[in-house]
Write a protein that holds these residues in place. Structure first.
Motif, PDB file in Angstrom:
ATOM      1  N   ALA A   1       0.840  -1.206   0.000  1.00 33.81           N
ATOM      2  CA  ALA A   1       0.000   0.000   0.000  1.00 33.81           C
ATOM      3  C   ALA A   1       0.872   1.253   0.000  1.00 33.81           C
ATOM      4  O   ALA A   1       1.884   1.322   0.689  1.00 33.81           O
ATOM      5  CB  ALA A   1      -0.913   0.007   1.219  1.00 33.81           C
ATOM      6  N   ALA A   2       0.459   2.246  -0.766  1.00 33.17           N
ATOM      7  CA  ALA A   2       1.141   3.544  -0.778  1.00 33.17           C
ATOM      8  C   ALA A   2       0.862   4.244   0.544  1.00 33.17           C
ATOM      9  O   ALA A   2      -0.292   4.346   0.960  1.00 33.17           O
ATOM     10  CB  ALA A   2       0.635   4.395  -1.942  1.00 33.17           C
ATOM     11  N   PRO A   3       1.894   4.777   1.212  1.00 30.92           N
ATOM     12  CA  PRO A   3       1.672   5.421   2.506  1.00 30.92           C
ATOM     13  C   PRO A   3       1.051   6.812   2.425  1.00 30.92           C
ATOM     14  O   PRO A   3       0.430   7.265   3.381  1.00 30.92           O
ATOM     15  CB  PRO A   3       3.073   5.481   3.111  1.00 30.92           C
ATOM     16  CG  PRO A   3       4.000   5.479   1.939  1.00 30.92           C
ATOM     17  CD  PRO A   3       3.302   4.665   0.889  1.00 30.92           C
ATOM     18  N   THR A   4       1.225   7.501   1.299  1.00 31.20           N
ATOM     19  CA  THR A   4       0.703   8.864   1.143  1.00 31.20           C
ATOM     20  C   THR A   4       0.072   9.026  -0.235  1.00 31.20           C
ATOM     21  O   THR A   4       0.314   8.232  -1.143  1.00 31.20           O
ATOM     22  CB  THR A   4       1.825   9.914   1.284  1.00 31.20           C
ATOM     23  OG1 THR A   4       2.741   9.750   0.192  1.00 31.20           O
ATOM     24  CG2 THR A   4       2.561   9.781   2.623  1.00 31.20           C
ATOM     25  N   ALA A   5      -0.705  10.087  -0.370  1.00 30.50           N
ATOM     26  CA  ALA A   5      -1.310  10.384  -1.670  1.00 30.50           C
ATOM     27  C   ALA A   5      -0.229  10.661  -2.715  1.00 30.50           C
ATOM     28  O   ALA A   5      -0.330  10.213  -3.860  1.00 30.50           O
ATOM     29  CB  ALA A   5      -2.257  11.572  -1.548  1.00 30.50           C
ATOM     30  N   GLU A   6       0.828  11.381  -2.323  1.00 31.39           N
ATOM     31  CA  GLU A   6       1.893  11.658  -3.288  1.00 31.39           C
ATOM     32  C   GLU A   6       2.590  10.382  -3.735  1.00 31.39           C
ATOM     33  O   GLU A   6       2.888  10.214  -4.926  1.00 31.39           O
ATOM     34  CB  GLU A   6       2.924  12.631  -2.727  1.00 31.39           C
ATOM     35  CG  GLU A   6       4.013  12.921  -3.738  1.00 31.39           C
ATOM     36  CD  GLU A   6       5.105  13.854  -3.264  1.00 31.39           C
ATOM     37  OE1 GLU A   6       6.184  13.826  -3.882  1.00 31.39           O
ATOM     38  OE2 GLU A   6       4.888  14.619  -2.306  1.00 31.39           O
ATOM     39  N   SER A   7       2.836   9.466  -2.817  1.00 32.02           N
ATOM     40  CA  SER A   7       3.498   8.223  -3.228  1.00 32.02           C
ATOM     41  C   SER A   7       2.597   7.421  -4.160  1.00 32.02           C
ATOM     42  O   SER A   7       3.076   6.789  -5.099  1.00 32.02           O
ATOM     43  CB  SER A   7       3.942   7.400  -2.019  1.00 32.02           C
ATOM     44  OG  SER A   7       2.848   6.989  -1.248  1.00 32.02           O
ATOM     45  N   LEU A   8       1.274   7.467  -3.937  1.00 30.39           N
ATOM     46  CA  LEU A   8       0.367   6.793  -4.869  1.00 30.39           C
ATOM     47  C   LEU A   8       0.427   7.465  -6.233  1.00 30.39           C
ATOM     48  O   LEU A   8       0.505   6.789  -7.260  1.00 30.39           O
ATOM     49  CB  LEU A   8      -1.075   6.796  -4.351  1.00 30.39           C
ATOM     50  CG  LEU A   8      -2.016   6.102  -5.342  1.00 30.39           C
ATOM     51  CD1 LEU A   8      -1.803   4.600  -5.335  1.00 30.39           C
ATOM     52  CD2 LEU A   8      -3.457   6.456  -5.070  1.00 30.39           C
TER      53      LEU A   8
ATOM     54  N   THR B   1      -1.527  19.003  -0.953  1.00 31.03           N
ATOM     55  CA  THR B   1      -2.223  19.354   0.283  1.00 31.03           C
ATOM     56  C   THR B   1      -2.741  18.060   0.887  1.00 31.03           C
ATOM     57  O   THR B   1      -3.206  17.171   0.164  1.00 31.03           O
ATOM     58  CB  THR B   1      -3.405  20.307   0.047  1.00 31.03           C
ATOM     59  OG1 THR B   1      -4.361  19.666  -0.803  1.00 31.03           O
ATOM     60  CG2 THR B   1      -2.956  21.612  -0.595  1.00 31.03           C
ATOM     61  N   GLY B   2      -2.672  17.934   2.203  1.00 29.08           N
ATOM     62  CA  GLY B   2      -3.160  16.731   2.869  1.00 29.08           C
ATOM     63  C   GLY B   2      -2.453  15.494   2.340  1.00 29.08           C
ATOM     64  O   GLY B   2      -1.303  15.550   1.920  1.00 29.08           O
ATOM     65  N   GLY B   3      -3.163  14.388   2.370  1.00 29.11           N
ATOM     66  CA  GLY B   3      -2.641  13.160   1.793  1.00 29.11           C
ATOM     67  C   GLY B   3      -1.597  12.449   2.620  1.00 29.11           C
ATOM     68  O   GLY B   3      -0.894  11.576   2.123  1.00 29.11           O
ATOM     69  N   GLY B   4      -1.500  12.797   3.905  1.00 28.51           N
ATOM     70  CA  GLY B   4      -0.478  12.211   4.754  1.00 28.51           C
ATOM     71  C   GLY B   4      -0.868  10.868   5.344  1.00 28.51           C
ATOM     72  O   GLY B   4      -1.941  10.319   5.064  1.00 28.51           O
ATOM     73  N   LEU B   5       0.004  10.363   6.179  1.00 26.04           N
ATOM     74  CA  LEU B   5      -0.166   9.042   6.780  1.00 26.04           C
ATOM     75  C   LEU B   5      -1.478   8.890   7.547  1.00 26.04           C
ATOM     76  O   LEU B   5      -2.064   7.816   7.559  1.00 26.04           O
ATOM     77  CB  LEU B   5       0.996   8.737   7.726  1.00 26.04           C
ATOM     78  CG  LEU B   5       2.367   8.589   7.076  1.00 26.04           C
ATOM     79  CD1 LEU B   5       3.447   8.485   8.143  1.00 26.04           C
ATOM     80  CD2 LEU B   5       2.389   7.381   6.161  1.00 26.04           C
ATOM     81  N   PHE B   6      -1.938   9.946   8.201  1.00 25.13           N
ATOM     82  CA  PHE B   6      -3.125   9.847   9.045  1.00 25.13           C
ATOM     83  C   PHE B   6      -4.301  10.648   8.498  1.00 25.13           C
ATOM     84  O   PHE B   6      -5.227  10.975   9.240  1.00 25.13           O
ATOM     85  CB  PHE B   6      -2.776  10.293  10.475  1.00 25.13           C
ATOM     86  CG  PHE B   6      -1.657   9.494  11.056  1.00 25.13           C
ATOM     87  CD1 PHE B   6      -1.842   8.163  11.403  1.00 25.13           C
ATOM     88  CD2 PHE B   6      -0.397  10.053  11.210  1.00 25.13           C
ATOM     89  CE1 PHE B   6      -0.810   7.404  11.916  1.00 25.13           C
ATOM     90  CE2 PHE B   6       0.650   9.304  11.719  1.00 25.13           C
ATOM     91  CZ  PHE B   6       0.440   7.972  12.075  1.00 25.13           C
ATOM     92  N   GLU B   7      -4.260  10.970   7.211  1.00 26.49           N
ATOM     93  CA  GLU B   7      -5.330  11.754   6.592  1.00 26.49           C
ATOM     94  C   GLU B   7      -6.154  10.873   5.663  1.00 26.49           C
ATOM     95  O   GLU B   7      -5.717   9.787   5.269  1.00 26.49           O
ATOM     96  CB  GLU B   7      -4.731  12.947   5.851  1.00 26.49           C
ATOM     97  CG  GLU B   7      -4.046  13.899   6.833  1.00 26.49           C
ATOM     98  CD  GLU B   7      -3.339  15.039   6.156  1.00 26.49           C
ATOM     99  OE1 GLU B   7      -3.867  16.164   6.222  1.00 26.49           O
ATOM    100  OE2 GLU B   7      -2.270  14.799   5.578  1.00 26.49           O
ATOM    101  N   ALA B   8      -7.346  11.344   5.320  1.00 24.39           N
ATOM    102  CA  ALA B   8      -8.256  10.564   4.492  1.00 24.39           C
ATOM    103  C   ALA B   8      -8.384  11.097   3.077  1.00 24.39           C
ATOM    104  O   ALA B   8      -8.941  10.430   2.212  1.00 24.39           O
ATOM    105  CB  ALA B   8      -9.641  10.522   5.137  1.00 24.39           C
ATOM    106  N   GLU B   9      -7.881  12.310   2.828  1.00 28.56           N
ATOM    107  CA  GLU B   9      -7.904  12.838   1.468  1.00 28.56           C
ATOM    108  C   GLU B   9      -6.736  13.777   1.270  1.00 28.56           C
ATOM    109  O   GLU B   9      -6.122  14.258   2.215  1.00 28.56           O
ATOM    110  CB  GLU B   9      -9.222  13.516   1.131  1.00 28.56           C
ATOM    111  CG  GLU B   9      -9.579  14.729   1.930  1.00 28.56           C
ATOM    112  CD  GLU B   9     -10.924  15.279   1.498  1.00 28.56           C
ATOM    113  OE1 GLU B   9     -10.954  16.122   0.574  1.00 28.56           O
ATOM    114  OE2 GLU B   9     -11.939  14.865   2.071  1.00 28.56           O
TER     115      GLU B   9
END
Length: 137
Positions: A37-44, A90-98
């Motif tokens: 699984a990608a850990p962040t939105a940017e990594s995805l 913006t956002g997209g971190g380990l503990f965020e949902a979007e």
């Protein structure tokens, strides 16, 4: 060499990863393409760029939000993705949902250079980051 082989230049784990972070494909996006699984939105987002670069349609479909995912995906054999520039997030971190990621993806189409500029939205679906779609300008 088959057409599919020409579409997968970076599947060698030791090859440079197309996403541009500087690591090998196997240590970077290859592990996400293999199921981690990608850990962040940017990594995805980076792994999706790499999937376009290596022609991994199954990964792209798996990492697309269920509400916007196309039924299938085909690649243009004349198009090759060559470089990615992340412009902001913006956002997209380990503990965020979007989160959102703005990027410029550089390509060559029939030998001619071009780029795609997009500001994308990512959400967690079943605990995993997925691509929802572009944010309208």
């Amino acid at each position: 060499m088959s057409r599919r082989d020409r579409r997968r230049p970076a599947t060698d784990p030791a090859a440079p990863c197309p996403c541009g972070l500087g690591g090998s494909y196997g240590e970077c996006c290859g592990r996400l393409h293999a199921g981690q699984a990608a850990p962040t939105a940017e990594s995805l987002m980076r792994s999706r760029f790499s999937a376009f670069a290596v022609g991994d349609a199954p990964y792209l479909l798996r990492s697309w939000h269920s509400s916007t995912r196309p039924a299938s995906l085909e690649f243009d054999e004349e198009l090759s993705w060559v470089r990615l520039d992340v412009l902001g997030r913006t956002g997209g971190g380990l503990f965020e949902a979007e989160g959102t990621v703005e990027f410029r993806a550089h390509y060559r189409d029939g030998g001619r250079p071009g780029d795609l500029h997009e500001h994308s939205r990512f959400l967690r679906e079943d605990g995993r980051w997925v691509y929802l779609g572009p944010i309208a300008p």
